[in-house]
Scaffold this motif. Structure first.
Motif, PDB file in Angstrom:
ATOM      1  N   LEU B 291      -3.839   1.348  16.386  1.00  0.00           N
ATOM      2  CA  LEU B 291      -2.960   2.308  17.055  1.00  0.00           C
ATOM      3  C   LEU B 291      -1.867   1.587  17.847  1.00  0.00           C
ATOM      4  O   LEU B 291      -0.711   2.001  17.859  1.00  0.00           O
ATOM      5  CB  LEU B 291      -3.767   3.198  18.004  1.00  0.00           C
ATOM      6  N   LEU B 292      -2.259   0.485  18.490  1.00  0.00           N
ATOM      7  CA  LEU B 292      -1.307  -0.196  19.360  1.00  0.00           C
ATOM      8  C   LEU B 292      -0.310  -1.058  18.605  1.00  0.00           C
ATOM      9  O   LEU B 292       0.878  -1.077  18.919  1.00  0.00           O
ATOM     10  CB  LEU B 292      -2.067  -1.077  20.360  1.00  0.00           C
ATOM     11  N   PHE B 293      -0.813  -1.798  17.620  1.00  0.00           N
ATOM     12  CA  PHE B 293       0.038  -2.820  17.018  1.00  0.00           C
ATOM     13  C   PHE B 293       0.464  -2.538  15.583  1.00  0.00           C
ATOM     14  O   PHE B 293       1.335  -3.211  15.066  1.00  0.00           O
ATOM     15  CB  PHE B 293      -0.683  -4.178  17.061  1.00  0.00           C
ATOM     16  N   ALA B 294      -0.190  -1.630  14.943  1.00  0.00           N
ATOM     17  CA  ALA B 294       0.110  -1.457  13.523  1.00  0.00           C
ATOM     18  C   ALA B 294       0.832  -0.149  13.230  1.00  0.00           C
ATOM     19  O   ALA B 294       0.857   0.308  12.096  1.00  0.00           O
ATOM     20  CB  ALA B 294      -1.186  -1.528  12.725  1.00  0.00           C
ATOM     21  N   ARG B 295       1.438   0.426  14.258  1.00  0.00           N
ATOM     22  CA  ARG B 295       2.110   1.721  14.044  1.00  0.00           C
ATOM     23  C   ARG B 295       3.289   1.562  13.104  1.00  0.00           C
ATOM     24  O   ARG B 295       3.662   2.476  12.387  1.00  0.00           O
ATOM     25  CB  ARG B 295       2.547   2.309  15.375  1.00  0.00           C
ATOM     26  N   SER B 296       3.916   0.377  13.166  1.00  0.00           N
ATOM     27  CA  SER B 296       5.094   0.181  12.321  1.00  0.00           C
ATOM     28  C   SER B 296       4.735  -0.451  10.979  1.00  0.00           C
ATOM     29  O   SER B 296       5.602  -0.968  10.290  1.00  0.00           O
ATOM     30  CB  SER B 296       6.084  -0.716  13.048  1.00  0.00           C
ATOM     31  N   THR B 297       3.431  -0.408  10.647  1.00  0.00           N
ATOM     32  CA  THR B 297       2.994  -1.043   9.405  1.00  0.00           C
ATOM     33  C   THR B 297       3.697  -0.437   8.193  1.00  0.00           C
ATOM     34  O   THR B 297       3.726   0.770   8.022  1.00  0.00           O
ATOM     35  CB  THR B 297       1.472  -0.853   9.234  1.00  0.00           C
ATOM     36  N   ASN B 298       4.305  -1.308   7.408  1.00  0.00           N
ATOM     37  CA  ASN B 298       4.902  -0.866   6.156  1.00  0.00           C
ATOM     38  C   ASN B 298       4.121  -1.491   5.014  1.00  0.00           C
ATOM     39  O   ASN B 298       4.083  -2.709   4.882  1.00  0.00           O
ATOM     40  CB  ASN B 298       6.365  -1.310   6.090  1.00  0.00           C
ATOM     41  N   LEU B 299       3.487  -0.649   4.230  1.00  0.00           N
ATOM     42  CA  LEU B 299       2.729  -1.163   3.098  1.00  0.00           C
ATOM     43  C   LEU B 299       3.691  -1.797   2.108  1.00  0.00           C
ATOM     44  O   LEU B 299       4.847  -1.377   2.001  1.00  0.00           O
ATOM     45  CB  LEU B 299       1.989  -0.014   2.405  1.00  0.00           C
ATOM     46  N   PRO B 300       3.233  -2.808   1.368  1.00  0.00           N
ATOM     47  CA  PRO B 300       4.067  -3.302   0.264  1.00  0.00           C
ATOM     48  C   PRO B 300       4.446  -2.116  -0.629  1.00  0.00           C
ATOM     49  O   PRO B 300       3.584  -1.325  -1.009  1.00  0.00           O
ATOM     50  CB  PRO B 300       3.151  -4.300  -0.452  1.00  0.00           C
ATOM     51  N   SER B 301       5.716  -2.015  -0.944  1.00  0.00           N
ATOM     52  CA  SER B 301       6.227  -0.792  -1.602  1.00  0.00           C
ATOM     53  C   SER B 301       5.503  -0.460  -2.902  1.00  0.00           C
ATOM     54  O   SER B 301       5.360   0.705  -3.262  1.00  0.00           O
ATOM     55  CB  SER B 301       7.726  -0.940  -1.885  1.00  0.00           C
ATOM     56  N   SER B 302       5.081  -1.492  -3.612  1.00  0.00           N
ATOM     57  CA  SER B 302       4.462  -1.231  -4.922  1.00  0.00           C
ATOM     58  C   SER B 302       2.952  -1.347  -4.898  1.00  0.00           C
ATOM     59  O   SER B 302       2.325  -1.502  -5.958  1.00  0.00           O
ATOM     60  CB  SER B 302       5.024  -2.200  -5.963  1.00  0.00           C
ATOM     61  N   LEU B 303       2.378  -1.279  -3.698  1.00  0.00           N
ATOM     62  CA  LEU B 303       0.926  -1.406  -3.598  1.00  0.00           C
ATOM     63  C   LEU B 303       0.245  -0.304  -4.399  1.00  0.00           C
ATOM     64  O   LEU B 303       0.570   0.878  -4.245  1.00  0.00           O
ATOM     65  CB  LEU B 303       0.496  -1.332  -2.123  1.00  0.00           C
ATOM     66  N   CYS B 304      -0.657  -0.702  -5.233  1.00  0.00           N
ATOM     67  CA  CYS B 304      -1.466   0.238  -6.016  1.00  0.00           C
ATOM     68  C   CYS B 304      -0.702   0.884  -7.174  1.00  0.00           C
ATOM     69  O   CYS B 304      -1.220   1.795  -7.803  1.00  0.00           O
ATOM     70  CB  CYS B 304      -2.043   1.328  -5.109  1.00  0.00           C
ATOM     71  N   ILE B 305       0.521   0.450  -7.401  1.00  0.00           N
ATOM     72  CA  ILE B 305       1.299   1.056  -8.499  1.00  0.00           C
ATOM     73  C   ILE B 305       1.354   0.074  -9.669  1.00  0.00           C
ATOM     74  O   ILE B 305       1.879  -1.028  -9.532  1.00  0.00           O
ATOM     75  CB  ILE B 305       2.738   1.391  -8.040  1.00  0.00           C
ATOM     76  N   PRO B 306       0.813   0.468 -10.834  1.00  0.00           N
ATOM     77  CA  PRO B 306       0.884  -0.439 -11.984  1.00  0.00           C
ATOM     78  C   PRO B 306       2.333  -0.628 -12.428  1.00  0.00           C
ATOM     79  O   PRO B 306       3.146   0.304 -12.333  1.00  0.00           O
ATOM     80  CB  PRO B 306       0.079   0.272 -13.061  1.00  0.00           C
ATOM     81  N   TYR B 307       2.640  -1.810 -12.899  1.00  0.00           N
ATOM     82  CA  TYR B 307       4.021  -2.063 -13.323  1.00  0.00           C
ATOM     83  C   TYR B 307       4.114  -2.102 -14.842  1.00  0.00           C
ATOM     84  O   TYR B 307       3.318  -2.766 -15.512  1.00  0.00           O
ATOM     85  CB  TYR B 307       4.510  -3.408 -12.760  1.00  0.00           C
ATOM     86  N   GLU B 308       5.099  -1.369 -15.338  1.00  0.00           N
ATOM     87  CA  GLU B 308       5.352  -1.418 -16.769  1.00  0.00           C
ATOM     88  C   GLU B 308       6.853  -1.509 -16.960  1.00  0.00           C
ATOM     89  O   GLU B 308       7.606  -0.653 -16.471  1.00  0.00           O
ATOM     90  CB  GLU B 308       4.800  -0.151 -17.451  1.00  0.00           C
ATOM     91  N   ARG B 309       7.277  -2.561 -17.601  1.00  0.00           N
ATOM     92  CA  ARG B 309       8.703  -2.799 -17.759  1.00  0.00           C
ATOM     93  C   ARG B 309       9.402  -1.581 -18.394  1.00  0.00           C
ATOM     94  O   ARG B 309       8.941  -1.058 -19.410  1.00  0.00           O
ATOM     95  CB  ARG B 309       8.935  -4.029 -18.641  1.00  0.00           C
ATOM     96  N   GLY B 310      10.477  -1.156 -17.739  1.00  0.00           N
ATOM     97  CA  GLY B 310      11.282  -0.065 -18.287  1.00  0.00           C
ATOM     98  C   GLY B 310      10.721   1.314 -18.021  1.00  0.00           C
ATOM     99  O   GLY B 310      11.301   2.322 -18.451  1.00  0.00           O
ATOM    100  N   GLN B 311       9.596   1.372 -17.297  1.00  0.00           N
ATOM    101  CA  GLN B 311       9.004   2.694 -17.055  1.00  0.00           C
ATOM    102  C   GLN B 311       9.886   3.485 -16.106  1.00  0.00           C
ATOM    103  O   GLN B 311      10.413   2.949 -15.136  1.00  0.00           O
ATOM    104  CB  GLN B 311       7.605   2.538 -16.449  1.00  0.00           C
ATOM    105  N   LYS B 312      10.014   4.762 -16.346  1.00  0.00           N
ATOM    106  CA  LYS B 312      10.873   5.624 -15.539  1.00  0.00           C
ATOM    107  C   LYS B 312      10.357   5.681 -14.095  1.00  0.00           C
ATOM    108  O   LYS B 312       9.167   5.770 -13.861  1.00  0.00           O
ATOM    109  CB  LYS B 312      10.894   7.027 -16.139  1.00  0.00           C
ATOM    110  N   GLY B 313      11.273   5.632 -13.164  1.00  0.00           N
ATOM    111  CA  GLY B 313      10.896   5.752 -11.764  1.00  0.00           C
ATOM    112  C   GLY B 313      10.669   4.433 -11.090  1.00  0.00           C
ATOM    113  O   GLY B 313      10.402   4.378  -9.907  1.00  0.00           O
ATOM    114  N   GLN B 314      10.783   3.336 -11.823  1.00  0.00           N
ATOM    115  CA  GLN B 314      10.525   2.042 -11.185  1.00  0.00           C
ATOM    116  C   GLN B 314      11.818   1.257 -11.024  1.00  0.00           C
ATOM    117  O   GLN B 314      12.775   1.442 -11.700  1.00  0.00           O
ATOM    118  CB  GLN B 314       9.529   1.241 -12.003  1.00  0.00           C
TER     119      GLN B 314
END
Lengths: 345, 314
Positions: B291-314
């Motif tokens: 609560l005190l120190f991690a309020r501004s935590t920004n997750l890695p943007s692609s965390l948990c998202i599989p990557y596929e070259r050319g896939q729409k939305g990436q």
């Protein structure tokens, strides 16, 4: 009669025969047992499994065993046992208090719970509870005689009623045996029955402040307590003794620090349960206690002087006769109050 | 303050803190790289259990601790590879695969323990030994607590600045962070997203395996099913607490380790607080710190998202 009618009738007869309840006087055709942890923990789970195996051999019924179920929803497992033909299911954990009676009401199959007096229903639900405090009084007496530092510790993996009764009985015996003694008390976690690392941490801390006898209430966690006692020296450089509960760990005690154990022989109680099943009185309270032989102090370590052994032999009948009234505090609030009063800091 | 709060107890508490922190820190350092690369490995708990079991069996049979640790590393790598194949190559759901891996490793180690040892719980004599560092180990109170530890403890804490430098000062670290933030941009820049993610998960698996091995060989000298007791999940929390920065992850792990050690120490001192409340302390500390120190935590943007070259939305 048409061929199809005959087949349907035959199937109905066969089905009704398959589900026909055991006749009065017969043991159950099959008994299920649900264990929260592996039946090899040299503690509560193993004693339950071994106890049922002894009784099964005596009465000649097969066992349907489900181990390491944890404390989540075990109802699918219990239903599966019912489908496999179990006529009695023993739910060997206080954590199964809700699931077991529900399955009994749902299927009509008899179940046995642990520490759930309110659920007892004639012909349907029986309960097993523990009264091990008498055996623990003896363990406390032994600890009081064997401590060199006058500091003894209790390490508990949680605070269920059984552990609390044992802690209170142990404290009372310790006080009676050695009034000068100081008692330390630590709980590892809310349900840290298998937390061996946490058990070692707590035991190490007690040894650091002078404890040279540890009374461990742990299941799987007690391996960590035994390990700490085996590897740490007491402040005077001597052994740290360990007193175990429920099972017998002599086979793994390579450092020879196991002083004794308060054994729970579950076969005694399961025998009572099966007999009640057979004579039609199923649905009672059963006790794991000293007076029916289910609780006793294991033969103490060879290092225990003969005089102390004699004292233990003298005290046991006094507990059984009620001459020594051992306290019974199942609730943790009452236990803490008792410990504060008996061993004020 | 209770007279029981003596130097021996403080020393024991500090030693417990360091010892308790080590397996969590090992796993968390690896997980920091894994998550930075865009993967969430919930199988870390299972990898620790598998590492603990395999290291114990090998060390016991060969009577060689080093072989035990090496086995845990290999098993961790193998499970990391499996996780990578399922989530990177086959693009399976990372959460499902991670939980499945944990259940599999737990069950398999428990089953194999039964098959190999029956109802025996052998102790590996010689394991759990400590290495005393001359001179500094003689410092009152701190010396024995900090400088009389298992060899892997020293190694783990030495790895913290190295892994920090690896994350922020090397090309590999830059690529890890790029792949976790915007894999499509990294791909466009010629970075092989899959290769980087594979390397990260292999590192994570190796570290988790070693974390488990430390529990079995460095701390306890035996194996029991459920030996990890959720330490893998705690490592994941610690990574988030430390915002994927190895130095901060180390601080988070130490904080949790100290809170765990305190639960025992406070009870031994006889302090007049309910054990129920004392046992809540580690989790309360983590929640308050988040609560005190991690309020501004920004997750890695692609965390948990599989990557596929050319896939729409990436």
């Amino acid at each position: 009669m048409r061929k199809t009618d005959f087949i349907i009738l035959a199937l109905l007869v066969l089905t009704s025969l398959a589900h026909h309840p055991a006749l009065a006087g017969d043991p159950p055709k099959r008994v299920g047992m649900a264990l929260p942890e592996a039946g090899t923990d040299k503690g509560w789970n193993e004693q339950g499994k071994v106890g049922l195996e002894i009784v099964a051999k005596k009465y000649g019924f097969p066992i349907e065993l489900a181990e390491a179920l944890g404390y989540g929803d075990i109802k699918p497992t219990l239903r599966d046992m019912v489908q496999r033909g179990c006529e009695l299911i023993i739910c060997h954990a206080s954590g199964y208090q809700t699931a077991a009676p529900e399955i009994a009401r749902e299927t009509g199959v008899k179940v046995t719970t642990v520490e759930n007096h309110k659920a007892i229903t004639a012909g349907l639900v029986s309960d097993i509870d523990t009264q091990p405090q008498g055996g623990c009084y003896l363990a406390g007496w032994l600890a009081g005689k064997m401590t060199r530092s006058n500091t003894v510790g209790i390490v508990a993996s949680a605070e269920p009623p059984t552990w609390n009764r044992m802690s209170a009985g142990f404290a009372q015996g310790l006080k009676a045996s050695n009034p000068q003694c100081r008692l330390l008390y630590s709980v590892i976690g809310e349900a840290a029955y298998a937390d061996a690392a946490g058990a070692k941490r707590n035991t190490n801390d007690q040894i650091a402040v002078g404890a040279d006898v540890i009374f461990g209430l742990g299941d799987g966690a007690s391996f960590g307590m035994l390990q700490a006692c085996s590897t740490k020296k007491a402040k005077d450089g001597g052994k740290v003794w360990f007193i175990d509960v429920i099972g017998d760990k002599r086979s793994i005690d390579k450092a020879d620090v196991l002083l004794s154990s308060v054994i729970m022989d579950m076969s005694v109680v399961y025998d009572e349960v099966i007999r009640s099943f057979m004579d039609g009185t199923f649905g009672k309270q059963h006790w794991v206690a000293m007076n029916n032989g289910a609780v006793y102090l294991m033969e103490p370590n060879q290092a225990v002087p003969g005089s102390v052994r004699e004292e233990l032999k003298t005290i046991r009948p006094k507990i059984l006769s009620g001459e020594i009234q051992v306290v019974n505090w199942p609730a943790s609030v009452d236990l803490h109050k008792f410990l504060d009063e008996t061993f004020p800091r | 303050m209770s007279p029981l709060f003596e130097s021996a107890l403080i020393s024991a508490m500090l030693a417990s803190t360091i010892r308790g922190t080590t397996p969590i820190l090992l796993a968390a350092l690896g997980e920091a790289y894994v998550e930075r690369a865009g993967l969430l490995n919930l199988g870390i708990e299972g990898m620790m259990v598998a590492g603990a079991f395999s290291s114990f069996v090998v060390a016991l049979n060969l009577n060689n601790l080093l072989c035990g640790f090496l086995t845990a590393a290999v098993v961790g790598l193998a499970l990391g590879l499996l996780f990578g194949f399922l989530t990177i190559t086959l693009r399976a759901n990372q959460i499902v695969v991670g939980l499945g891996l944990t259940i599999f490793a737990h069950s398999m180690s428990s089953f194999l323990h039964r098959v190999i040892f029956g109802n025996q719980f052998p102790i590996l004599f010689g394991a759990g030994g400590t290495h005393e560092i001359p001179l500094v180990s003689q410092i009152p109170v701190l010396g024995q607590a900090l400088f009389n530890q298992h060899g892997l403890v020293y190694l783990t804490f030495l790895m913290v600045p190295l892994m920090h430098a690896g994350m922020y000062k090397t090309r590999f670290g830059l690529r890890i962070r790029a792949v976790g933030e915007s894999p499509w941009a990294a791909d466009a820049a010629g970075v092989s997203v899959d290769r980087i993610r594979y390397r990260a998960i292999l590192l994570g698996g190796l570290m988790a395996g070693l974390g488990g091995a430390f529990l079995a060989l460095g701390d306890l000298a035996f194996f029991v099913p459920d030996i990890s007791m959720g330490r893998g999940y705690i490592a994941i929390v610690v990574v988030m607490l430390g915002k994927w920065n190895p130095l901060k992850v180390c601080c988070g792990a130490l904080l949790f380790g100290m809170a765990m050690a305190l639960t025992s120490t406070l009870q031994v001192t006889g302090i007049k607080i309910s054990p129920d409340f004392i046992l809540m302390t580690p989790y309360l500390v983590v929640i308050v710190t988040l609560l005190l120190f991690a309020r501004s935590t920004n997750l890695p943007s692609s965390l948990c998202i599989p990557y596929e070259r050319g896939q729409k939305g990436q």
